[in-house]
Design an enzyme around this catalytic site. Structure first.
Site, short mmCIF file in Angstrom:
data_model
loop_
_atom_site.label_atom_id
_atom_site.label_comp_id
_atom_site.label_asym_id
_atom_site.label_seq_id
_atom_site.Cartn_x
_atom_site.Cartn_y
_atom_site.Cartn_z
N THR A 152 0.88 -1.19 0.00
CA THR A 152 0.00 0.00 0.00
C THR A 152 0.91 1.24 0.00
O THR A 152 1.05 1.93 1.00
CB THR A 152 -0.88 0.03 1.25
OG1 THR A 152 -0.03 -0.18 2.40
CG2 THR A 152 -1.95 -1.04 1.20
N THR A 204 -0.89 -2.25 5.66
CA THR A 204 -1.09 -1.00 6.39
C THR A 204 -1.95 -0.05 5.55
O THR A 204 -1.61 0.21 4.39
CB THR A 204 0.27 -0.33 6.68
OG1 THR A 204 1.07 -1.26 7.40
CG2 THR A 204 0.09 0.94 7.51
N LYS A 220 -1.54 1.28 14.00
CA LYS A 220 -0.43 0.93 13.10
C LYS A 220 0.22 2.19 12.52
O LYS A 220 1.45 2.35 12.55
CB LYS A 220 -0.92 0.05 11.96
CG LYS A 220 0.09 -0.17 10.86
CD LYS A 220 1.31 -0.96 11.32
CE LYS A 220 2.29 -1.10 10.19
NZ LYS A 220 3.51 -1.79 10.59
N GLY A 265 14.49 5.50 5.32
CA GLY A 265 13.99 4.76 4.16
C GLY A 265 13.09 3.63 4.60
O GLY A 265 12.68 3.55 5.76
N CYS A 304 7.90 1.30 5.47
CA CYS A 304 6.96 1.58 6.58
C CYS A 304 7.05 3.03 7.03
O CYS A 304 6.12 3.81 6.91
CB CYS A 304 7.31 0.72 7.79
SG CYS A 304 7.34 -1.00 7.50
N TYR A 354 18.01 0.32 2.46
CA TYR A 354 17.47 1.40 3.30
C TYR A 354 17.89 1.29 4.75
O TYR A 354 17.80 2.24 5.52
CB TYR A 354 15.95 1.47 3.17
CG TYR A 354 15.18 0.53 4.06
CD1 TYR A 354 14.76 -0.71 3.58
CD2 TYR A 354 14.86 0.86 5.37
CE1 TYR A 354 14.05 -1.58 4.40
CE2 TYR A 354 14.15 0.01 6.19
CZ TYR A 354 13.75 -1.22 5.69
OH TYR A 354 13.05 -2.10 6.49
N1 SAJ Z 1 16.65 5.21 11.23
C1 SAJ Z 1 17.33 6.36 11.65
N2 SAJ Z 1 17.52 6.55 12.98
C2 SAJ Z 1 17.05 5.66 13.91
C3 SAJ Z 1 16.36 4.51 13.46
C4 SAJ Z 1 16.18 4.30 12.11
O1 SAJ Z 1 17.77 7.18 10.84
O2 SAJ Z 1 17.26 5.87 15.10
C5 SAJ Z 1 16.43 5.02 9.79
C6 SAJ Z 1 17.02 3.73 9.25
O3 SAJ Z 1 18.33 3.92 8.79
C7 SAJ Z 1 16.07 3.42 8.09
C8 SAJ Z 1 14.74 3.98 8.56
O4 SAJ Z 1 15.03 4.92 9.60
O5 SAJ Z 1 16.46 4.08 6.92
C9 SAJ Z 1 13.75 2.94 9.10
O6 SAJ Z 1 14.46 2.16 10.01
P1 SAJ Z 1 13.67 1.18 11.06
O7 SAJ Z 1 14.67 0.69 12.02
O8 SAJ Z 1 12.47 1.87 11.57
O9 SAJ Z 1 13.27 -0.07 10.17
P2 SAJ Z 1 11.91 -0.41 9.46
O10 SAJ Z 1 11.54 0.60 8.45
O11 SAJ Z 1 12.02 -1.81 9.00
O12 SAJ Z 1 10.83 -0.30 10.64
C10 SAJ Z 1 10.13 -1.43 11.06
C11 SAJ Z 1 8.82 -0.92 11.55
N3 SAJ Z 1 8.03 -2.07 11.87
C12 SAJ Z 1 6.81 -2.19 11.27
O13 SAJ Z 1 6.36 -1.36 10.53
C13 SAJ Z 1 6.07 -3.40 11.62
C14 SAJ Z 1 9.02 -0.05 12.78
O14 SAJ Z 1 7.75 0.29 13.33
C15 SAJ Z 1 9.80 -0.76 13.82
O15 SAJ Z 1 10.03 0.12 14.92
C16 SAJ Z 1 11.13 -1.19 13.24
O16 SAJ Z 1 10.84 -2.07 12.12
C17 SAJ Z 1 11.88 -1.99 14.28
O17 SAJ Z 1 12.89 -1.46 14.75
O18 SAJ Z 1 11.41 -3.08 14.58
#
Ligand code: SAJ
Length: 424
Positions: A87, A121, A207, A258, A261, A322
């Site tokens: 989505t 989502t 969510k 990136g 989500c 990402y």
């Molecule tokens: N990032 C930062 N600073 C941070 C944490 C992340 O710049 O402190 C950046 C990362 O480099 C990346 C982006 O944000 O580019 C997203 O990173 P993420 O760790 O949030 O990873 P995602 O996108 O896989 O987030 C998922 C999400 N889970 C779901 O949607 C079910 C998020 O809600 C979770 O918190 C995360 O996984 C997790 O850490 O489990």
């Protein structure tokens, strides 16, 4: 029990495999024939490095209870139909093309007593105001009389999929209390985490808010990083000391946000709330999306300090995905950075050990004779980079550190001009 999973991506395929290992009779459906054919041949079409995915896929194959199809017809026999299609957001608005196509295909075969579970989502009120009316209209059957709907947003993260799928708590929004028992039994098998029942819209809000919350947290860290650059202090020292204060959890500033989500879900939330509100959410999105531009500005500033003409320079980019240790590069901040380098006709080469197209040349080969090394993703495989050795093969010694990955003092000792986010 026969179940169907519609959409075999990072959410749907692991879920289908999990359900197969739980001894359900599973049908995986996807509109992409190549993906279906690859799976029918027993080959994973993506995320080959995802922990446990290939191992569980092999186990599932032995059970012979997971089949794949491009056609929706067989889902007539399913008691439960999971919707796990993408989505995306286009121009800051939800793009439900895949979702509505899946709903229309399902409605052709919808029959009595089936439960449709939306794991994709969606923006708050989508299920109630769009999906259910569309299902009824196209199928002729009635909600909570003939069929039921639940909203159970996925909670998985690439590189941690099965760990999260089998342990995290889940929010279950239901169209009627009649299905509470069946969903309790189902999700108690899928996860050891708590399951919390609520209504359809509350589940959609939870969510989108949980990811918006993270986006705002990251934006705050990025904003303080920019302030620290202005104040000429190291944001990493500030963050470590701030987080020693109780109830503080300042996140990591970085080269951008990136993934499929975090950059998307705030727009889903904003699209469903009256205009001109959620100003913090909107501002956080704007700031996080500006971070690749900030990395670009740091590159240009460093080149100019070393009297290097940017258009005659050669930039080595480390990291295309990402987030660290995954091959997923959806909405990667590096993609935004490359657009800027291309626009200003600045040469670059990319290495990413996790992404097939950029893993053939080792880091040393793309760093050799370069003027500037830009670290965009903190892959574990970069931990063995030796800056003393890299200093010898580079034409100019500049490091732009997008993830607070290198040690500034060590880099400077090795002769590098070092600029990090919030640590210039
Ligand atoms: N990032 C930062 N600073 C941070 C944490 C992340 O710049 O402190 C950046 C990362 O480099 C990346 C982006 O944000 O580019 C997203 O990173 P993420 O760790 O949030 O990873 P995602 O996108 O896989 O987030 C998922 C999400 N889970 C779901 O949607 C079910 C998020 O809600 C979770 O918190 C995360 O996984 C997790 O850490 O489990």
């Amino acid at each position: 029990m026969k179940v169907s999973v519609v959409g075999l991506g990072y959410v749907g395929l692991p879920l289908a495999i999990r359900l197969s290992l739980l001894k359900y009779d599973v049908l995986g459906i996807d509109k992409n024939p190549e993906k279906v054919n690859s799976l029918k041949k027993g080959k994973l079409p993506f995320a080959k490095n995802e922990p446990k995915l290939s191992n569980y896929f092999e186990k599932s194959k032995k059970l012979k209870n997971l089949n794949f199809s491009h056609s929706f017809r067989p889902l007539k026999a399913s008691e439960i139909i999971f919707i796990c299609v993408d989505t995306p957001v286009k121009k800051q608005k939800p793009d439900y093309t895949s979702l509505l196509s899946a709903v229309d295909s399902i409605s052709k075969y919808l029959n009595k007593n089936q439960i449709i579970i939306v794991e994709s989502t969606v923006a708050p009120n989508t299920t109630k105001n769009i999906l259910i009316p569309r299902l009824e209209k196209k199928s002729g059957v009635k909600i909570n009389q003939d069929f039921f709907v639940a909203v159970v947003p996925e909670r998985i993260r690439p590189n941690h999929i099965f760990q999260q799928l089998t342990t995290l708590s889940r929010v279950i929004g239901i169209s009627s209390p009649i299905i509470r028992g069946r969903l309790t039994s189902l999700y108690n098998k899928i996860t050891s985490g708590e399951i919390d029942f609520t209504d359809l819209t509350t589940a959609e809000v939870v969510k989108t808010v949980e990811n918006t919350y993270r986006d705002v947290q990251i934006a705050f860290a990025n904003e303080i990083a920019l302030a620290c650059e202005n104040l000429e202090v190291d944001v990493n020292v500030v963050r470590n000391l701030v987080n020693k204060s109780p109830y503080r959890d300042m996140h990591q500033p970085g080269a951008g946000v990136g993934g499929h989500c975090i950059p998307k879900d705030p727009w889903l939330l904003m699209s469903s709330v009256k205009p001109y509100s959620l100003n913090i959410t909107r501002g956080a999105r704007k700031l996080n999306d500006s971070m690749p531009r900030h990395v670009f500005d740091l590159i240009i500033k460093a080149l100019q300090e070393q009297k290097i003409d940017p258009v005659k320079s050669n930039i080595a980019i480390l990291g295309y995905s990402y987030v660290e240790n995954t091959d997923d590069f959806r909405d990667s901040p590096t993609i935004a950075l490359l657009k800027l380098l291309n626009r200003y006709k600045i040469n670059f080469q990319i290495n990413d050990p996790e992404v097939r197209d950029y893993s053939k040349k080792p880091p040393s080969q793309i760093i050799n004779n370069s003027d500037c090394l830009v670290l965009m993703v903190a892959h574990d495989q970069y931990r063995n980079l030796n800056l003393d050795k890299l200093a010898k093969i580079m034409r100019h010694k500049i490091i732009i550190d997008g993830r607070n990955f290198f040690n500034r003092v060590y880099a400077q000792k090795a002769g590098f001009l070092y600029k990090g986010i919030g640590n210039v």
